[in-house]
Write a protein that holds these residues in place. Structure first.
Motif, mmCIF file in Angstrom:
data_model
loop_
_atom_site.group_PDB
_atom_site.id
_atom_site.type_symbol
_atom_site.label_atom_id
_atom_site.label_comp_id
_atom_site.label_asym_id
_atom_site.label_seq_id
_atom_site.Cartn_x
_atom_site.Cartn_y
_atom_site.Cartn_z
ATOM 1 N N LYS A 651 0.826 -1.199 0.000
ATOM 2 C CA LYS A 651 0.000 0.000 0.000
ATOM 3 C C LYS A 651 0.865 1.255 0.000
ATOM 4 O O LYS A 651 0.570 2.239 -0.680
ATOM 5 N N TYR A 652 1.958 1.219 0.808
ATOM 6 C CA TYR A 652 2.801 2.409 0.938
ATOM 7 C C TYR A 652 4.084 2.291 0.105
ATOM 8 O O TYR A 652 5.156 2.741 0.505
ATOM 9 N N SER A 653 3.951 1.651 -1.071
ATOM 10 C CA SER A 653 5.102 1.553 -1.983
ATOM 11 C C SER A 653 5.344 2.898 -2.662
ATOM 12 O O SER A 653 4.453 3.740 -2.769
ATOM 13 N N ASP A 654 6.586 3.075 -3.115
ATOM 14 C CA ASP A 654 6.977 4.321 -3.779
ATOM 15 C C ASP A 654 6.640 4.208 -5.269
ATOM 16 O O ASP A 654 7.111 3.277 -5.947
ATOM 17 N N PRO A 655 5.816 5.135 -5.801
ATOM 18 C CA PRO A 655 5.440 5.053 -7.219
ATOM 19 C C PRO A 655 6.651 5.130 -8.153
ATOM 20 O O PRO A 655 6.584 4.680 -9.309
ATOM 21 N N ALA A 656 7.755 5.641 -7.692
ATOM 22 C CA ALA A 656 8.910 5.829 -8.564
ATOM 23 C C ALA A 656 9.717 4.559 -8.777
ATOM 24 O O ALA A 656 10.637 4.539 -9.586
ATOM 25 N N GLY A 689 9.599 1.037 0.277
ATOM 26 C CA GLY A 689 8.494 1.963 0.098
ATOM 27 C C GLY A 689 8.835 3.385 0.478
ATOM 28 O O GLY A 689 10.004 3.794 0.497
ATOM 29 N N ILE A 690 7.800 4.122 0.873
ATOM 30 C CA ILE A 690 7.981 5.556 1.147
ATOM 31 C C ILE A 690 8.619 5.801 2.511
ATOM 32 O O ILE A 690 9.094 6.899 2.794
ATOM 33 N N GLY A 691 8.589 4.795 3.378
ATOM 34 C CA GLY A 691 9.187 4.946 4.702
ATOM 35 C C GLY A 691 8.401 5.887 5.606
ATOM 36 O O GLY A 691 7.283 6.297 5.287
#
Length: 753
Positions: A651-656, A689-691
């Motif tokens: 869910k909180y993965s980084d789109p980049a 992820g976004i951390g």
């Protein structure tokens, strides 16, 4: 050969009188003579100047000679036979013939010398017979006395009968070594001293130390001229310790003290009780007087009778007091009181609490409340005094009959009380018994403040022994041992009462908490029911109606703004349904080990990977895992735990970048603060992820906590709280670490046991 005397010529003054070396005077009294010979070779190293008067040989002729060469084989044999059994015979009299004259001798060791003190043998058979008869009579009297004072009076009279002294006193010391004439027998024509007190300065410290070493001290004639002791001058500071000597010369200050009293001769017998100088048998004669060694030993035996009976007689005197205090203690302990604060009020006013240690008042300080009875300070001063005594006693016990000595900076605490017994009861609680000031009159034999006088002639003892009355203030009656014992015993019992009170309070508190918990659980069950049925039913109807309106066949076209509202309503309903389902899951987790079994974590990860394959495929994600251990747990909860963490990372993965989750385990069990110091398996889930900021590492596990808005990431805020609760159910822990823009790591600690 050069000969010198060893007389101590130092002048006694105010700066050294307390340290006067009375054990090495270097001289003796003239009614006997002294020789000292080496313990290894019997060579005469010291002798008194008056030997010529007794044996017709001068000290110059004796010094440096061996005993055998001077006194012959017969005397040498007598001496060696005595020395052969010296350990057993050193307290007995050595009878020896020297230069055709018979002598009675005492022998002791001083350093590397035997010290022989000889007096002419003048005893008769009557002396021995009289001593035996008097001792037998004394023993019969001793059995008919009960108190210590009666016994001491009997001994004073018996000692006077044996010795013939004009006055015999039993002299008792207090704890500061002030003396009191405790018993006395004296001639009818002299003034009695019974009841008089003498200051501790009359018998200085070094004199008391000698009384402990040498139990009998004799002065035959107060006006004697000291006889010097001579030795060979070898260029060294030779001296001879006469602590155990019978003939030892006396301090000139003590001689003058006795002369001021008009005394002509004295004998003093030490009374030693439990290693302490308890008192003296002091014998005075008003003209010169000597005693045979047999009579001296008989008098010394009287003193031993006293010391052997002190404990017995004091026990008899204390028995009645102990009996009365024990009765009060039994009555107090027999009272059955409930574990309530009101009980301490009942205890404080019980008259037995004062009778327990013959106190005039008492106070209890329990949990900040003061309970009093009888003579006691104000409530505020009770608290202050308790705090002072607690600090002074290191939170234990304390007693005194002169309180002002310990709280001189707070004299208001001593206005009405002078004696206290304090017992700490723990947690700043205490009990204190009180006694008032008891004015007492002490009769001193002369002014105690003028024991030593300095005038133009030098240093002198006082010359006035007229009655001096002193009023003692700020002091209560002394606390006796049975009273102290009873107070200690009851304080211990009272501490149990306080413990019962505290336990009762804790039980009541836990009972209340338990009732509150039951109510909360019942309410939670109601919420659970509402979540399962009452809330989900109208929610489904909302979802059904909104779907029909959006996708059903309508005769009229729905305006776009209405359609947008319906879509937002439908999304909110879906989110609410997800929240209700998560809440239901959260409340159904039980903190019990029911259903625990061995769970292979590798199988759990494999099942979740299969179930989430499509989700990972959509996001081009990747999940990888190394070999994981098997742990004891509830399989469906462990699967829920792993699934929540994996889906949370997606869910909180980084789109980049493509999401990646790495699952690993420590090769061996670990033990650390993170595992709550339990030996545990550590299983980590690391993502890219976004951390998050590390300051939120704890708050993210709180229920309904979210770090991001609903518009950014969907969710109920229950998932990680659910993870922590599952770990708590398994007795483990979950820890999160994160770095913004780099990813997060969730580590699970499963206890080995």
């Amino acid at each position: 050969m050069k000969i010198k005397d060893i007389v101590n010529h130092d002048i006694v003054n105010l700066t050294n009188c307390e340290h006067e070396p009375i054990h090495i005077p270097g001289s003796i009294q003239p009614h006997g003579f002294m020789i000292a010979f080496g313990t290894d070779d019997l060579k005469i190293n010291f002798c008194s100047a008056n030997v010529n008067e007794f044996i017709g040989i001068s000290h110059e002729q004796l010094l440096g000679k061996v005993f055998l060469d001077v006194f012959g084989a017969q005397a040498d044999t007598q001496l060696k036979r005595y020395l052969g059994n010296f350990a057993a015979t050193k307290t007995s009299i050595l009878k020896i013939t020297l230069c055709q004259r018979d002598f009675q001798c005492t022998l002791h060791i001083s350093g590397e010398n035997y010290v022989l003190e000889a007096e002419p043998d003048t005893h008769t058979l009557n002396d021995v017979s009289d001593v035996y008869n008097q001792t037998a009579l004394f023993l019969s009297y001793m059995n008919n006395t009960s108190t210590l004072r009666e016994l001491c009076q009997l001994i004073a009279q018996g000692t006077r009968d044996i010795t013939g002294y004009d006055r015999v006193m039993v002299y008792r010391f207090d704890k500061e070594y002030n003396g009191e004439v405790f018993a006395e027998a004296c001639a009818d024509n002299i003034e009695p001293f019974l009841g008089l007190h003498y200051p501790h300065t009359d018998i200085p410290v070094q004199a008391r130390e000698l009384y402990l070493k040498n139990l009998l001290r004799l002065i035959v004639d107060i006006n004697y001229t000291p006889v010097p002791i001579f030795t060979i001058d070898e260029g060294t500071d030779k001296n001879l310790d006469l602590s155990l000597s019978i003939l030892r010369s006396t301090s000139p200050i003590h001689v003058e003290y006795l002369q001021n009293m008009g005394v002509g001769a004295t004998m003093t017998i030490s009374l030693i009780h439990r290693g302490r100088l308890w008192g003296l048998i002091a014998c005075h004669h008003y003209s010169p007087k000597n005693l045979t060694p047999e009579i001296r030993l008989a008098a010394q035996l009287q003193g031993q009778f006293i010391t052997s009976q002190i404990d017995v007689r004091q026990s008899n005197e204390e028995y009645d007091l102990a009996r009365r205090t024990n009765i009060a203690l039994e009555k107090l302990n027999a009272s059955e009181l409930p574990p309530l604060m009101e009980s301490f009020k009942i205890i404080s006013v019980n008259p037995e609490l004062l009778r327990l240690c013959n106190a005039a008042g008492v106070s209890l300080l329990i949990s900040g409340q003061v309970f009093k009875n009888g003579l006691a300070p104000s409530d505020e001063n009770v608290v202050v005094l308790s705090e002072k005594l607690r600090a002074y006693s290191n939170d234990t016990t304390f007693y005194t009959d002169k309180l002002i000595n310990f709280v001189g900076d707070s004299k208001e605490l001593c206005e009405d009380i002078s004696g206290v017994i304090y017992h700490s009861l723990g947690n700043n609680n205490s009990i204190i018994w009180y006694r008032p000031e008891t004015l007492s009159e002490v009769h001193w034999a002369g002014n105690p403040d003028k024991a030593i006088i300095k005038d133009s002639r030098g240093l002198h003892p006082r010359n006035s022994f007229n009655l001096w009355k002193q009023i003692i203030k700020c002091r209560s009656n002394e606390w006796l041992q049975p009273e102290l014992n009873a107070a200690a015993n009851y304080a211990h019992a009272l501490q149990k009462q306080i413990s019962m009170l505290l336990l009762s309070r804790e039980e009541e508190k836990y009972r209340t908490l338990n009732e509150t918990l039951k109510e909360a659980n019942a309410e939670l069950e109601n919420i659970n029911w509402i979540s399962t049925h009452d809330l989900q039913e109208p929610l489904r109807k909302i979802q059904l109606i909104s779907s029909k309106l959006m996708y059903g066949e309508q005769e009229e076209i729905i305006p776009q703004y209405v359609m947008d509202s319906l879509q937002r309503m439908n999304v909110s309903a879906d989110r609410m349904q997800t929240l209700l389902i998560d809440i239901l899951k959260y409340t159904r987790i039980k903190n019990s080990a029911d259903g625990f079994e061995l769970v292979d974590l590798n199988e759990i990860v494999s099942e979740i990977a299969d179930e989430t394959r499509e989700v990972f495929h959509e996001k081009n994600g990747k999940i990888s895992a190394s070999h994981l251990p098997s742990i004891h747990g509830v399989p469906f909860l462990i699967k829920q735990l792993f699934s929540n963490i994996i889906l949370n990372s997606l869910k909180y993965s980084d789109p980049a970048r493509n999401p990646e989750i790495i699952i690993s385990s420590s090769p061996n069990p670990v033990k650390s603060a993170a595992s709550k110091n339990k030996l545990s398996y550590a299983v980590s889930f690391k993502d890219n992820g976004i951390g998050f900021e590390q300051q939120y590492a704890e708050s993210i596990f709180n229920i309904f906590t979210r770090l991001h808005g609903v518009s950014e990431y969907k969710g109920s805020g229950v998932g990680l709280a659910l993870c922590r609760k599952i770990m708590q159910t398994h007795g483990g822990n979950i820890v999160a670490t994160g770095t913004p823009g780099e990813g997060s790591t969730f580590t699970l600690y499963f206890p080995v046991d």
